[in-house]
Design an enzyme around this catalytic site. Structure first.
Site, PDB file in Angstrom:
ATOM      1  N   SER A 114      -2.925  -7.596   3.055  1.00 22.40           N
ATOM      2  CA  SER A 114      -3.153  -7.430   4.496  1.00 22.40           C
ATOM      3  C   SER A 114      -3.499  -8.778   5.122  1.00 22.40           C
ATOM      4  O   SER A 114      -3.080  -9.083   6.237  1.00 22.40           O
ATOM      5  CB  SER A 114      -4.297  -6.437   4.739  1.00 22.40           C
ATOM      6  OG  SER A 114      -3.962  -5.172   4.242  1.00 22.40           O
ATOM      7  N   HIS A 142       0.850  -1.209   0.000  1.00 16.50           N
ATOM      8  CA  HIS A 142       0.000   0.000   0.000  1.00 16.50           C
ATOM      9  C   HIS A 142       0.884   1.258   0.000  1.00 16.50           C
ATOM     10  O   HIS A 142       0.633   2.203  -0.752  1.00 16.50           O
ATOM     11  CB  HIS A 142      -0.857   0.063   1.276  1.00 16.50           C
ATOM     12  CG  HIS A 142      -1.937  -0.964   1.383  1.00 16.50           C
ATOM     13  ND1 HIS A 142      -2.109  -1.750   2.495  1.00 16.50           N
ATOM     14  CD2 HIS A 142      -2.935  -1.318   0.534  1.00 16.50           C
ATOM     15  CE1 HIS A 142      -3.155  -2.542   2.331  1.00 16.50           C
ATOM     16  NE2 HIS A 142      -3.675  -2.309   1.141  1.00 16.50           N
ATOM     17  N   LYS A 146     -15.753  -6.994   6.321  1.00 13.73           N
ATOM     18  CA  LYS A 146     -14.829  -8.135   6.349  1.00 13.73           C
ATOM     19  C   LYS A 146     -14.407  -8.409   7.785  1.00 13.73           C
ATOM     20  O   LYS A 146     -13.367  -9.002   8.007  1.00 13.73           O
ATOM     21  CB  LYS A 146     -13.578  -7.811   5.535  1.00 13.73           C
ATOM     22  CG  LYS A 146     -13.781  -7.642   4.046  1.00 13.73           C
ATOM     23  CD  LYS A 146     -12.439  -7.302   3.410  1.00 13.73           C
ATOM     24  CE  LYS A 146     -12.579  -6.918   1.956  1.00 13.73           C
ATOM     25  NZ  LYS A 146     -11.334  -6.335   1.430  1.00 13.73           N
ATOM     26  N   ARG A 192      -2.184  -5.805  -8.331  1.00 17.73           N
ATOM     27  CA  ARG A 192      -1.101  -6.753  -8.089  1.00 17.73           C
ATOM     28  C   ARG A 192      -0.991  -7.796  -9.191  1.00 17.73           C
ATOM     29  O   ARG A 192       0.088  -8.215  -9.556  1.00 17.73           O
ATOM     30  CB  ARG A 192      -1.309  -7.472  -6.755  1.00 17.73           C
ATOM     31  CG  ARG A 192      -0.944  -6.647  -5.559  1.00 17.73           C
ATOM     32  CD  ARG A 192      -1.465  -7.262  -4.310  1.00 17.73           C
ATOM     33  NE  ARG A 192      -2.900  -7.421  -4.394  1.00 17.73           N
ATOM     34  CZ  ARG A 192      -3.687  -7.750  -3.374  1.00 17.73           C
ATOM     35  NH1 ARG A 192      -3.163  -7.987  -2.206  1.00 17.73           N
ATOM     36  NH2 ARG A 192      -4.984  -7.853  -3.530  1.00 17.73           N
TER      37      ARG A 192
HETATM   38  O1  PNS Z   1      -8.740  -2.542   0.406  1.00 20.81           O
HETATM   39  P1  PNS Z   1     -10.026  -2.997  -0.221  1.00 20.81           P
HETATM   40  O2  PNS Z   1     -10.830  -3.821   0.762  1.00 20.81           O
HETATM   41  O3  PNS Z   1      -9.808  -3.687  -1.530  1.00 20.81           O
HETATM   42  O4  PNS Z   1     -10.863  -1.658  -0.515  1.00 20.81           O
HETATM   43  C1  PNS Z   1     -12.153  -1.739  -1.082  1.00 20.81           C
HETATM   44  C2  PNS Z   1     -12.802  -0.350  -1.132  1.00 20.81           C
HETATM   45  C3  PNS Z   1     -12.791   0.319   0.226  1.00 20.81           C
HETATM   46  C4  PNS Z   1     -12.059   0.521  -2.107  1.00 20.81           C
HETATM   47  C5  PNS Z   1     -14.254  -0.583  -1.627  1.00 20.81           C
HETATM   48  O5  PNS Z   1     -14.836  -1.582  -0.858  1.00 20.81           O
HETATM   49  C6  PNS Z   1     -15.132   0.665  -1.549  1.00 20.81           C
HETATM   50  O6  PNS Z   1     -14.897   1.630  -2.224  1.00 20.81           O
HETATM   51  N1  PNS Z   1     -16.143   0.611  -0.679  1.00 20.81           N
HETATM   52  C7  PNS Z   1     -17.074   1.697  -0.463  1.00 20.81           C
HETATM   53  C8  PNS Z   1     -18.486   1.346  -0.960  1.00 20.81           C
HETATM   54  C9  PNS Z   1     -18.601   1.603  -2.450  1.00 20.81           C
HETATM   55  O7  PNS Z   1     -18.507   2.724  -2.898  1.00 20.81           O
HETATM   56  N2  PNS Z   1     -18.790   0.520  -3.237  1.00 20.81           N
HETATM   57  C10 PNS Z   1     -18.878   0.620  -4.679  1.00 20.81           C
HETATM   58  C11 PNS Z   1     -20.297   0.609  -5.160  1.00 20.81           C
HETATM   59  S1  PNS Z   1     -21.075  -0.937  -4.839  1.00 20.81           S
END
Ligand code: PNS
Length: 163
Positions: free
Chosen positions: A128, A17, A41, A90
């Protein structure tokens, strides 16, 4: 001013990150690292803990700040006046999900584009979840997380195993 958002669960932040954050910070005037409060999660660290770790880790990068957010990323980007979302990729396996998210976010907020940065090769396998698994079993995570938070993560997660 070009403002970008680097969103994620950061549970916890890893060197992978941080690599993406440092590289993105060179491309934008202001980079907001946005920590999703409830990633669904069952996070190991609270949003405040995740935020605190990120703030310590990015302290030396002047145009980077960190905040928590809840709700839709597209709405948060609008609120912050950000036109770019930065994500790290990745492997090909990340792509389908990220591609879908980028399309949804653009549909929800047409003023926002998603930009993907390819991971540095040494972090291709890093996540993570992997860090947490290693730490839970008392393994050494020094190669995977920033030094200033390494002890805290190990201590917290190995304690959790004893409970
Ligand atoms: O580190 P991650 O878990 O891959 O991050 C995922 C993240 C936080 C980028 C994603 O889950 C997110 O943007 N969540 C907020 C809710 C949202 O806007 N979802 C998209 C429309 S369904």
């Amino acid at each position: 001013m070009k403002i970008a958002i680097c969103p994620g669960s950061f549970d916890p932040i890893t060197l992978g990150h941080l690599d993406i954050i440092r590289r993105a910070a060179l491309l934008f005037d202001r980079l907001i690292v946005a920590v999703l409060v409830n990633p669904g999660k069952n996070p190991s660290f609270t949003a405040e803990e995740r935020l605190d770790m990120i703030r310590r880790v990015v302290r030396d990068i002047p145009n980077v700040e960190a905040e928590c957010f809840d709700g839709l990323l597209a709405d948060y980007a609008r609120l912050k006046g950000a036109h770019t979302i930065v994500k790290g990729l990745r492997a090909v396996t990340d792509f389908e999900y990220e591609f879908q998210m980028a399309l949804i976010n653009r549909k929800l907020n047409p003023d926002t584009d998603t930009v993907f940065l390819t991971t540095s090769s040494q972090y291709m396998y890093l996540s993570s979840s992997m860090v947490k698994s290693i730490a839970c079993f008392g393994g050494d995570i020094a190669d995977y997380v920033p030094e200033c938070i390494c002890g805290e993560i190990s201590e917290r997660l190995s304690k959790r195993k004893d409970n």
